[in-house]
Design a protein around this motif. Structure first.
Motif, PDB file in Angstrom:
ATOM      1  N   ILE A  98      -5.547   0.576  16.506  1.00 28.05           N
ATOM      2  CA  ILE A  98      -6.641   0.015  15.617  1.00 28.05           C
ATOM      3  C   ILE A  98      -6.530  -1.538  15.937  1.00 28.05           C
ATOM      4  CG2 ILE A  98      -7.470  -0.137  13.284  1.00 28.05           C
ATOM      5  CD1 ILE A  98      -5.975   2.203  12.690  1.00 28.05           C
ATOM      6  N   GLU A  99      -7.786  -2.172  16.191  1.00 25.83           N
ATOM      7  CA  GLU A  99      -7.920  -3.589  16.324  1.00 25.83           C
ATOM      8  C   GLU A  99      -8.615  -4.274  15.244  1.00 25.83           C
ATOM      9  OE1 GLU A  99      -8.575  -5.150  20.493  1.00 25.83           O
ATOM     10  OE2 GLU A  99      -8.791  -2.797  21.002  1.00 25.83           O
ATOM     11  N   ARG A 100      -9.160  -3.436  14.392  1.00 26.76           N
ATOM     12  CA  ARG A 100      -9.995  -4.275  13.199  1.00 26.76           C
ATOM     13  C   ARG A 100     -10.047  -3.325  11.815  1.00 26.76           C
ATOM     14  NH1 ARG A 100     -14.438  -6.951  13.336  1.00 26.76           N
ATOM     15  NH2 ARG A 100     -15.424  -6.049  11.505  1.00 26.76           N
ATOM     16  N   ILE A 101     -10.210  -3.947  10.882  1.00 25.15           N
ATOM     17  CA  ILE A 101     -10.159  -2.932   9.588  1.00 25.15           C
ATOM     18  C   ILE A 101     -11.815  -2.849   9.302  1.00 25.15           C
ATOM     19  CG2 ILE A 101      -9.546  -2.978   7.223  1.00 25.15           C
ATOM     20  CD1 ILE A 101      -7.174  -4.888   7.788  1.00 25.15           C
ATOM     21  N   GLU A 102     -12.168  -1.625   8.961  1.00 26.38           N
ATOM     22  CA  GLU A 102     -13.180  -1.141   8.753  1.00 26.38           C
ATOM     23  C   GLU A 102     -13.651   0.300   8.210  1.00 26.38           C
ATOM     24  OE1 GLU A 102     -15.520  -1.141  12.385  1.00 26.38           O
ATOM     25  OE2 GLU A 102     -14.077  -0.389  13.647  1.00 26.38           O
ATOM     26  N   ASN A 103     -14.639   0.293   7.830  1.00 28.44           N
ATOM     27  CA  ASN A 103     -15.015   1.788   7.223  1.00 28.44           C
ATOM     28  C   ASN A 103     -14.427   2.349   6.312  1.00 28.44           C
ATOM     29  OD1 ASN A 103     -17.156   1.797   9.314  1.00 28.44           O
ATOM     30  ND2 ASN A 103     -15.785   2.639  10.617  1.00 28.44           N
ATOM     31  N   LEU A 104     -13.697   1.370   5.308  1.00 30.91           N
ATOM     32  CA  LEU A 104     -12.940   1.836   4.097  1.00 30.91           C
ATOM     33  C   LEU A 104     -13.425   1.822   2.909  1.00 30.91           C
ATOM     34  CD1 LEU A 104      -9.358   0.904   5.361  1.00 30.91           C
ATOM     35  CD2 LEU A 104     -10.326   3.113   5.204  1.00 30.91           C
ATOM     36  N   GLU A 105     -14.855   1.263   2.946  1.00 36.73           N
ATOM     37  CA  GLU A 105     -15.690   0.784   1.598  1.00 36.73           C
ATOM     38  C   GLU A 105     -15.826   2.035   0.779  1.00 36.73           C
ATOM     39  OE1 GLU A 105     -16.699   0.193   4.408  1.00 36.73           O
ATOM     40  OE2 GLU A 105     -16.723  -1.861   4.966  1.00 36.73           O
ATOM     41  N   GLY A 106     -15.872   3.416   1.080  1.00 39.39           N
ATOM     42  CA  GLY A 106     -16.178   4.471   0.384  1.00 39.39           C
ATOM     43  C   GLY A 106     -14.935   5.175  -0.164  1.00 39.39           C
ATOM     44  N   CYS A 107     -13.839   4.674   0.261  1.00 37.58           N
ATOM     45  CA  CYS A 107     -12.519   5.064  -0.380  1.00 37.58           C
ATOM     46  C   CYS A 107     -12.268   4.182  -1.533  1.00 37.58           C
ATOM     47  CB  CYS A 107     -11.337   4.799   0.559  1.00 37.58           C
ATOM     48  SG  CYS A 107     -11.524   5.841   2.127  1.00 37.58           S
ATOM     49  N   GLU A 108     -12.824   4.816  -2.872  1.00 35.18           N
ATOM     50  CA  GLU A 108     -13.038   4.207  -3.941  1.00 35.18           C
ATOM     51  C   GLU A 108     -11.574   3.879  -4.703  1.00 35.18           C
ATOM     52  OE1 GLU A 108     -16.024   6.148  -6.095  1.00 35.18           O
ATOM     53  OE2 GLU A 108     -17.409   5.342  -4.921  1.00 35.18           O
ATOM     54  N   GLU A 109     -10.765   4.897  -4.549  1.00 32.17           N
ATOM     55  CA  GLU A 109      -9.323   5.237  -5.305  1.00 32.17           C
ATOM     56  C   GLU A 109      -8.250   4.855  -4.185  1.00 32.17           C
ATOM     57  OE1 GLU A 109      -9.097   6.034  -8.141  1.00 32.17           O
ATOM     58  OE2 GLU A 109     -10.977   6.236  -8.546  1.00 32.17           O
ATOM     59  N   LEU A 110      -8.435   4.025  -3.314  1.00 32.49           N
ATOM     60  CA  LEU A 110      -7.537   3.583  -2.191  1.00 32.49           C
ATOM     61  C   LEU A 110      -6.708   2.411  -2.920  1.00 32.49           C
ATOM     62  CD1 LEU A 110      -6.502   3.911   0.494  1.00 32.49           C
ATOM     63  CD2 LEU A 110      -7.921   2.188   1.261  1.00 32.49           C
ATOM     64  N   SER A 128     -11.633  -9.264   9.272  1.00 31.87           N
ATOM     65  CA  SER A 128     -12.023  -7.961   8.922  1.00 31.87           C
ATOM     66  C   SER A 128     -11.371  -7.364   7.735  1.00 31.87           C
ATOM     67  CB  SER A 128     -11.619  -7.086  10.204  1.00 31.87           C
ATOM     68  OG  SER A 128     -10.214  -7.024  10.312  1.00 31.87           O
ATOM     69  N   ILE A 129     -10.315  -8.336   7.051  1.00 31.61           N
ATOM     70  CA  ILE A 129      -9.963  -7.699   5.922  1.00 31.61           C
ATOM     71  C   ILE A 129     -10.812  -7.957   4.729  1.00 31.61           C
ATOM     72  CG2 ILE A 129      -7.490  -8.229   6.609  1.00 31.61           C
ATOM     73  CD1 ILE A 129      -7.538 -10.784   4.684  1.00 31.61           C
ATOM     74  N   GLU A 130     -11.939  -8.673   4.874  1.00 32.03           N
ATOM     75  CA  GLU A 130     -12.746  -8.880   3.770  1.00 32.03           C
ATOM     76  C   GLU A 130     -13.514  -7.574   3.361  1.00 32.03           C
ATOM     77  OE1 GLU A 130     -15.378 -11.878   5.269  1.00 32.03           O
ATOM     78  OE2 GLU A 130     -13.975 -13.616   4.963  1.00 32.03           O
ATOM     79  N   ALA A 131     -13.617  -6.645   4.508  1.00 34.76           N
ATOM     80  CA  ALA A 131     -13.874  -5.204   4.019  1.00 34.76           C
ATOM     81  C   ALA A 131     -13.354  -4.570   2.970  1.00 34.76           C
ATOM     82  CB  ALA A 131     -14.035  -4.555   5.397  1.00 34.76           C
ATOM     83  N   LEU A 132     -11.884  -5.051   2.603  1.00 37.47           N
ATOM     84  CA  LEU A 132     -11.330  -4.533   1.289  1.00 37.47           C
ATOM     85  C   LEU A 132     -11.599  -4.972   0.282  1.00 37.47           C
ATOM     86  CD1 LEU A 132      -7.823  -4.224   3.459  1.00 37.47           C
ATOM     87  CD2 LEU A 132      -9.475  -2.421   3.244  1.00 37.47           C
TER      88      LEU A 132
END
Length: 499
Positions: free
Chosen positions: A112-124, A139-143
């Motif tokens: 993995i080279e960037r953090i993405e597509n985790l916005e829908g994991c509301e309970e993470l 790319s951690i700003e997506a968290l």
């Protein structure tokens, strides 16, 4: 094997020029044809703790499965709370946005080279990205939208070497409580927020330099891959040319004399190729990790092909020599016992066949001098001590043990000698015995009571006559009886008198 240039510091991994082999976890029965992708069969096998039900699955471990793409889990397992995907070949986080109940995601040791597509994991709440190739720290700003995220692990990623890495992460993710197993203090967050603009600018500049470096690494990896393909193609063509130049007679001689030598040379070439591959300096990149995996997979496939070819080329078992001698063979490795029943003049073979083996998989062939039984095509052959009658032989199967019992009558009939009758027995008894023997009925012998008489215990003491009605007789009568008893007495002068 790991290159000596790899070194481990703290919980992270600092990699220099070296090759790191991929740990492939598919061993034994796990090594199936469904590699590199997530299949329903794989998910069900990994859901044994949930009775193989995947719709209600809350936790699953898919580590070391050589998975190259993350998919289908958001459709099959909507209730997932814990997901383990470490040590695979996943290049991108995707298809997990619908897992609303997901609390822990472990994708360590991937590509993995960037953090993405985790916005829908509301309970993470916990995210493990250890030992990946994340260089875009921004790319951690997506968290930010994962408001319940408390723990984040980025150890072993290129971004951790950036100046101001920790300050940037702490200032960007306000909800974070722990970063790389180290708790975030309140004072640390206040200081990171004060210097955030300057740290952010430095991070952007370092990201740009890293992206340029990654572009060069990708070009180099592409070039090396093409060179390797050309080298393989030339080697294959040279082998074909060498084979075509040999004559048929030379090939036959070579096969007859030099198979072992050829195998030795092939093994030496493979060892030399392995040594060159593992000692060649290579940057630790997603491409080199994938190349290493492909190399290991290719070697494994080559070994499997050699093993299968050896199985196919395995010579047939010799059952009868060229001179006509029958050999004893037990390919299925079954226990057996051979009994010589002299009373019934037959030979009995008890073969311990597998209890649940279907009888249709057994083939029995009885010959005059040997017996052959095929168990699932594997021959069991035994030379008999005597010649038997194949036509009169019979084979039965035990319903309890499953053993195969073969009864083979002997070809030579044995004449049994008659037993001699004792002379002490009367002639009439002999006739009786002969009649009983003819009729086939057993009868006990009778002993003549006149010759073998036993004393009557009840008459050892002579019965005394009583004159009166009293219980004891008079003394004179006793004397009289005593005298009567000594009438037959004979006095022997040689015997000394009794005292």
């Amino acid at each position: 094997m790991l290159s000596p240039m790899c070194r481990y510091v703290d919980c992270g991994i600092l990699f220099s020029c070296s090759k790191i082999p991929v740990c492939t976890g598919n061993t034994g029965t796990e090594r199936s044809a469904t590699k590199h992708i997530i299949t329903e069969d794989l998910v069900r096998r990994r859901a044994e703790h949930n009775n193989c039900e995947i719709f209600s699955l809350e936790e699953i471990s898919l580590h070391q499965q050589e998975i190259e793409k993350l998919e289908y889990l958001d459709k099959w397992c909507r209730d997932l709370k814990i997901l383990y995907l470490q040590n695979n070949l996943i290049p991108k986080i995707e298809n997990v946005g619908k897992l609303k109940k997901l609390e822990y995601l472990n994708v360590a040791l991937n590509n993995i080279e960037r953090i993405e597509n985790l916005e829908g994991c509301e309970e993470l709440k916990k995210l493990d990205l250890t030992a990946n190739f994340i260089g875009e720290l921004s790319s951690i700003e997506a968290l930010k939208y994962n408001i319940h995220l408390k723990e984040l692990f980025l150890v072993g990623n290129p971004c951790t070497e950036f100046e101001g890495y920790r300050q940037f992460v702490v200032a960007t993710l306000h909800q974070l409580k722990c970063l790389d197993s180290k708790e975030i203090e309140r004072s640390e967050r206040i200081q990171a927020l004060q210097n955030y603009p300057e740290v952010k600018q430095k991070i952007r500049e370092q990201e740009q330099a890293y992206l340029l470096k990654r572009a060069r690494e990708k070009e180099e990896a592409q070039r090396r891959m093409l060179e390797r393909k050309d080298k393989k193609q030339k080697q294959r063509e040279s082998n074909i040319g060498f084979d075509s130049s040999d004559s048929l007679q030379n090939k036959e001689n070579h096969q007859a004399e030099g198979d072992g030598e050829q195998e030795t040379w092939r093994r030496v070439d493979d060892d030399e190729e392995d040594r060159r591959f593992w000692e060649e300096p290579t940057p630790y990149t997603p491409e080199s990790r994938l190349e290493t995996h492909r190399y290991i997979e290719e070697k494994r496939r080559a070994k499997d092909n050699i093993r299968e070819s050896k199985k196919r080329e395995k010579p047939l078992r010799t059952l009868v020599t060229a001179e006509g001698k029958v050999l004893n063979v037990n390919v299925p490795k079954l226990h057996f016992s051979l009994k010589d029943d002299e009373e019934n003049n037959q030979i009995i073979l008890d073969l311990a066949v597998y209890r649940h083996l279907d009888t249709s998989l057994l083939d029995v062939d009885v010959q005059p001098t040997y017996i052959r039984v095929l168990v699932k095509g594997k021959p069991f052959q035994f030379v008999l001590p005597e010649e038997v009658k194949p036509d009169s032989s019979s084979a039965k199967r035990s319903q309890t043990t499953g053993h195969l019992v073969v009864t083979m009558p002997k070809a030579k009939e044995i004449i049994m000698a008659k037993q001699k009758v004792s002379t002490s027995i009367k002639h009439s008894d002999c006739n009786t015995l002969q009649k009983n023997a003819r009729s086939g009925q057993a009868e006990k012998l009778e002993v003549d009571p006149s010759k073998y008489s036993f004393p009557d215990v009840t008459k050892i003491i002579q019965e005394k006559e009583r004159i009166g009605q009293g219980p004891i007789s008079l003394q004179p009568e006793k004397i009289t009886e005593t005298k009567k008893s000594f009438v037959d007495f004979e006095n022997n002068e040689d015997v000394p008198p009794l005292i």
